[in-house]
Design a protein around this motif. Structure first.
Motif, PDB file in Angstrom:
ATOM      1  N   GLY A  14       7.421   5.462 -25.546  1.00  7.00           N
ATOM      2  CA  GLY A  14       8.630   5.343 -26.348  1.00  7.00           C
ATOM      3  C   GLY A  14       9.892   4.948 -25.598  1.00  7.00           C
ATOM      4  N   TRP A  15       9.786   4.561 -24.337  1.00  7.10           N
ATOM      5  CA  TRP A  15      10.975   4.189 -23.570  1.00  7.10           C
ATOM      6  C   TRP A  15      11.127   2.683 -23.422  1.00  7.10           C
ATOM      7  CZ3 TRP A  15      14.923   7.200 -21.501  1.00  7.10           C
ATOM      8  CH2 TRP A  15      14.805   8.572 -21.745  1.00  7.10           C
ATOM      9  N   ALA A  16      10.127   1.940 -23.819  1.00  8.92           N
ATOM     10  CA  ALA A  16      10.229   0.477 -23.800  1.00  8.92           C
ATOM     11  C   ALA A  16      10.610   0.026 -25.211  1.00  8.92           C
ATOM     12  CB  ALA A  16       8.900  -0.130 -23.374  1.00  8.92           C
ATOM     13  N   PRO A  17      11.387  -1.015 -25.328  1.00 14.34           N
ATOM     14  CA  PRO A  17      11.872  -1.853 -24.247  1.00 14.34           C
ATOM     15  C   PRO A  17      13.077  -1.219 -23.537  1.00 14.34           C
ATOM     16  CG  PRO A  17      12.728  -2.675 -26.321  1.00 14.34           C
ATOM     17  CD  PRO A  17      11.818  -1.516 -26.649  1.00 14.34           C
ATOM     18  N   ILE A  18      13.272  -1.660 -22.317  1.00 13.04           N
ATOM     19  CA  ILE A  18      14.424  -1.225 -21.526  1.00 13.04           C
ATOM     20  C   ILE A  18      15.636  -2.023 -21.991  1.00 13.04           C
ATOM     21  CG2 ILE A  18      15.422  -1.224 -19.201  1.00 13.04           C
ATOM     22  CD1 ILE A  18      12.513  -0.860 -18.154  1.00 13.04           C
ATOM     23  N   ALA A  19      16.758  -1.343 -22.170  1.00 13.26           N
ATOM     24  CA  ALA A  19      17.999  -2.030 -22.565  1.00 13.26           C
ATOM     25  C   ALA A  19      18.463  -2.910 -21.410  1.00 13.26           C
ATOM     26  CB  ALA A  19      19.079  -1.007 -22.913  1.00 13.26           C
ATOM     27  N   HIS A  20      18.811  -4.153 -21.722  1.00 12.16           N
ATOM     28  CA  HIS A  20      19.249  -5.100 -20.695  1.00 12.16           C
ATOM     29  C   HIS A  20      20.685  -5.554 -20.909  1.00 12.16           C
ATOM     30  CE1 HIS A  20      15.470  -5.670 -18.503  1.00 12.16           C
ATOM     31  NE2 HIS A  20      14.889  -5.467 -19.674  1.00 12.16           N
ATOM     32  N   GLN A  21      21.438  -4.864 -21.769  1.00 15.01           N
ATOM     33  CA  GLN A  21      22.835  -5.221 -21.985  1.00 15.01           C
ATOM     34  C   GLN A  21      23.683  -4.821 -20.785  1.00 15.01           C
ATOM     35  OE1 GLN A  21      20.856  -3.564 -24.077  1.00 15.01           O
ATOM     36  NE2 GLN A  21      21.201  -4.137 -26.186  1.00 15.01           N
ATOM     37  N   PRO A  22      24.750  -5.584 -20.512  1.00 16.77           N
ATOM     38  CA  PRO A  22      25.660  -5.175 -19.443  1.00 16.77           C
ATOM     39  C   PRO A  22      26.248  -3.796 -19.746  1.00 16.77           C
ATOM     40  CG  PRO A  22      26.111  -7.432 -20.118  1.00 16.77           C
ATOM     41  CD  PRO A  22      25.129  -6.862 -21.113  1.00 16.77           C
ATOM     42  N   LEU A  23      26.347  -2.978 -18.725  1.00 17.61           N
ATOM     43  CA  LEU A  23      26.955  -1.661 -18.888  1.00 17.61           C
ATOM     44  C   LEU A  23      28.457  -1.827 -19.108  1.00 17.61           C
ATOM     45  CD1 LEU A  23      25.090   0.205 -16.019  1.00 17.61           C
ATOM     46  CD2 LEU A  23      24.679   0.422 -18.474  1.00 17.61           C
ATOM     47  N   PRO A  24      29.050  -0.982 -19.946  1.00 15.02           N
ATOM     48  CA  PRO A  24      30.492  -1.087 -20.205  1.00 15.02           C
ATOM     49  C   PRO A  24      31.345  -0.357 -19.166  1.00 15.02           C
ATOM     50  CG  PRO A  24      29.542   0.556 -21.654  1.00 15.02           C
ATOM     51  CD  PRO A  24      28.401  -0.032 -20.862  1.00 15.02           C
ATOM     52  N   PHE A  25      30.776  -0.056 -18.021  1.00 17.34           N
ATOM     53  CA  PHE A  25      31.479   0.622 -16.929  1.00 17.34           C
ATOM     54  C   PHE A  25      30.907   0.110 -15.607  1.00 17.34           C
ATOM     55  CE2 PHE A  25      28.372   3.439 -19.042  1.00 17.34           C
ATOM     56  CZ  PHE A  25      27.385   3.503 -18.068  1.00 17.34           C
ATOM     57  N   PRO A  26      31.674   0.214 -14.515  1.00 16.54           N
ATOM     58  CA  PRO A  26      31.167  -0.228 -13.221  1.00 16.54           C
ATOM     59  C   PRO A  26      29.989   0.629 -12.766  1.00 16.54           C
ATOM     60  CG  PRO A  26      33.520   0.308 -13.104  1.00 16.54           C
ATOM     61  CD  PRO A  26      33.045   0.720 -14.448  1.00 16.54           C
ATOM     62  N   ALA A  27      29.051  -0.019 -12.087  1.00 12.07           N
ATOM     63  CA  ALA A  27      27.877   0.714 -11.613  1.00 12.07           C
ATOM     64  C   ALA A  27      27.369   0.113 -10.312  1.00 12.07           C
ATOM     65  CB  ALA A  27      26.774   0.677 -12.668  1.00 12.07           C
ATOM     66  N   LEU A  28      26.730   0.964  -9.530  1.00 10.51           N
ATOM     67  CA  LEU A  28      26.040   0.563  -8.312  1.00 10.51           C
ATOM     68  C   LEU A  28      24.588   0.973  -8.488  1.00 10.51           C
ATOM     69  CD1 LEU A  28      25.791  -0.326  -5.325  1.00 10.51           C
ATOM     70  CD2 LEU A  28      26.446   2.018  -4.702  1.00 10.51           C
ATOM     71  N   LEU A  29      23.666   0.021  -8.338  1.00 16.40           N
ATOM     72  CA  LEU A  29      22.241   0.318  -8.409  1.00 16.40           C
ATOM     73  C   LEU A  29      21.676   0.248  -6.996  1.00 16.40           C
ATOM     74  CD1 LEU A  29      19.715  -0.878 -11.044  1.00 16.40           C
ATOM     75  CD2 LEU A  29      19.078  -0.752  -8.646  1.00 16.40           C
ATOM     76  N   VAL A  30      21.007   1.312  -6.578  1.00 17.63           N
ATOM     77  CA  VAL A  30      20.397   1.393  -5.253  1.00 17.63           C
ATOM     78  C   VAL A  30      18.888   1.316  -5.440  1.00 17.63           C
ATOM     79  CG1 VAL A  30      20.166   2.769  -3.153  1.00 17.63           C
ATOM     80  CG2 VAL A  30      22.305   2.854  -4.471  1.00 17.63           C
ATOM     81  N   GLY A  31      18.274   0.324  -4.794  1.00 12.56           N
ATOM     82  CA  GLY A  31      16.838   0.131  -4.919  1.00 12.56           C
ATOM     83  C   GLY A  31      16.134   0.192  -3.573  1.00 12.56           C
ATOM     84  N   SER A  32      14.828   0.420  -3.637  1.00 17.91           N
ATOM     85  CA  SER A  32      13.984   0.504  -2.449  1.00 17.91           C
ATOM     86  C   SER A  32      12.929  -0.608  -2.506  1.00 17.91           C
ATOM     87  CB  SER A  32      13.301   1.872  -2.410  1.00 17.91           C
ATOM     88  OG  SER A  32      12.271   1.911  -1.450  1.00 17.91           O
ATOM     89  N   ARG A  33      12.597  -1.145  -1.357  1.00 18.14           N
ATOM     90  CA  ARG A  33      11.628  -2.235  -1.278  1.00 18.14           C
ATOM     91  C   ARG A  33      10.191  -1.775  -1.525  1.00 18.14           C
ATOM     92  NH1 ARG A  33      13.150  -7.113   0.467  1.00 18.14           N
ATOM     93  NH2 ARG A  33      15.356  -7.310   0.980  1.00 18.14           N
ATOM     94  N   ASN A  34       9.918  -0.479  -1.393  1.00 22.15           N
ATOM     95  CA  ASN A  34       8.548   0.005  -1.595  1.00 22.15           C
ATOM     96  C   ASN A  34       8.496   1.151  -2.614  1.00 22.15           C
ATOM     97  OD1 ASN A  34       9.778   1.901   0.094  1.00 22.15           O
ATOM     98  ND2 ASN A  34       7.951   2.222   1.357  1.00 22.15           N
ATOM     99  N   ASP A  35       9.297   1.047  -3.640  1.00 23.20           N
ATOM    100  CA  ASP A  35       9.298   2.048  -4.710  1.00 23.20           C
ATOM    101  C   ASP A  35       8.031   1.860  -5.558  1.00 23.20           C
ATOM    102  OD1 ASP A  35       9.748   3.645  -6.967  1.00 23.20           O
ATOM    103  OD2 ASP A  35      11.869   3.123  -7.081  1.00 23.20           O
ATOM    104  N   PRO A  36       7.184   2.872  -5.656  1.00 17.60           N
ATOM    105  CA  PRO A  36       5.953   2.716  -6.439  1.00 17.60           C
ATOM    106  C   PRO A  36       6.203   2.643  -7.939  1.00 17.60           C
ATOM    107  CG  PRO A  36       6.161   4.981  -5.674  1.00 17.60           C
ATOM    108  CD  PRO A  36       7.273   4.201  -5.024  1.00 17.60           C
TER     109      PRO A  36
END
Length: 187
Positions: free
Chosen positions: A108-130
């Motif tokens: 029940g969590w798909a689809p993921i919302a792809h709209q621009p966020l209405p506030f500033p954000a920083l997304l931190v990602g990892s190269r080997n996140d499972p």
């Protein structure tokens, strides 16, 4: 900004005692948004709980989300009339609930919302996140209008990543809080 207006949004199964979110909650008195069911997350229930928490806050809020908490942030922001109360967000290791193995476990969590966020954000990602391919995390950042930071090979950026209090991440959160303090209050 009051510590209680920094909202921690854990992911599926909550954040255990060694997770940076839990350590920040203890150390800084940030407010964890408690969900009704951490093991069987329902997007509507989680969104309603976040909505209540934001509305009940006595001022603007900053979100510090991990994993499914990032997906919750995007979904909630796309649908809430109160998203203007958020002045910034730290989004860490989004869980890709459209990935077949996760979709089979978290319904029940798909689809993921792809709209621009209405506030500033920083997304931190990892190269080997499972739980989210690196390129996919970059795509989320682009869709959401978030700045992206590559944390290298740090797994799911959780307790198993050996971050402890994760001072670097907390520094980024404090930058977001400082920038939010410069935003005029919304009615």
């Amino acid at each position: 900004m009051k510590a209680s207006n920094i909202l921690l949004l854990p992911g599926w199964q909550n954040s255990g005692p060694g997770h940076w979110q839990s350590l920040w909650e203890v150390r800084h008195a940030y407010h964890r948004v408690e969900q009704h069911d951490w093991m069987r997350p329902l997007r509507g229930d989680w969104s309603a709980r976040l909505e209540e928490t934001v509305v009940d806050a006595d001022g603007p809020v900053v979100l510090a989300a991990h994993s499914l908490g990032c997906i919750l942030t995007a979904w909630w922001a796309a649908h809430s009339p109160n998203a203007h109360r958020v002045v910034g967000a730290l989004l860490v290791a989004p869980g890709d609930v459209e990935q077949p193995d996760l979709a089979a476990q978290i319904h029940g969590w798909a689809p993921i919302a792809h709209q621009p966020l209405p506030f500033p954000a920083l997304l931190v990602g990892s190269r080997n996140d499972p739980y989210c391919r690196f390129e996919r995390a970059q795509g989320f950042a682009q869709a959401w209008g978030a700045r992206f930071t590559d944390l290298g090979d740090r797994g799911h950026i959780n307790a198993e990543s050996g971050l402890g209090d994760w001072d670097e991440g907390h520094g980024w959160l404090m930058q977001i809080v400082a920038q939010g303090a410069d935003v005029p209050a919304q009615p």
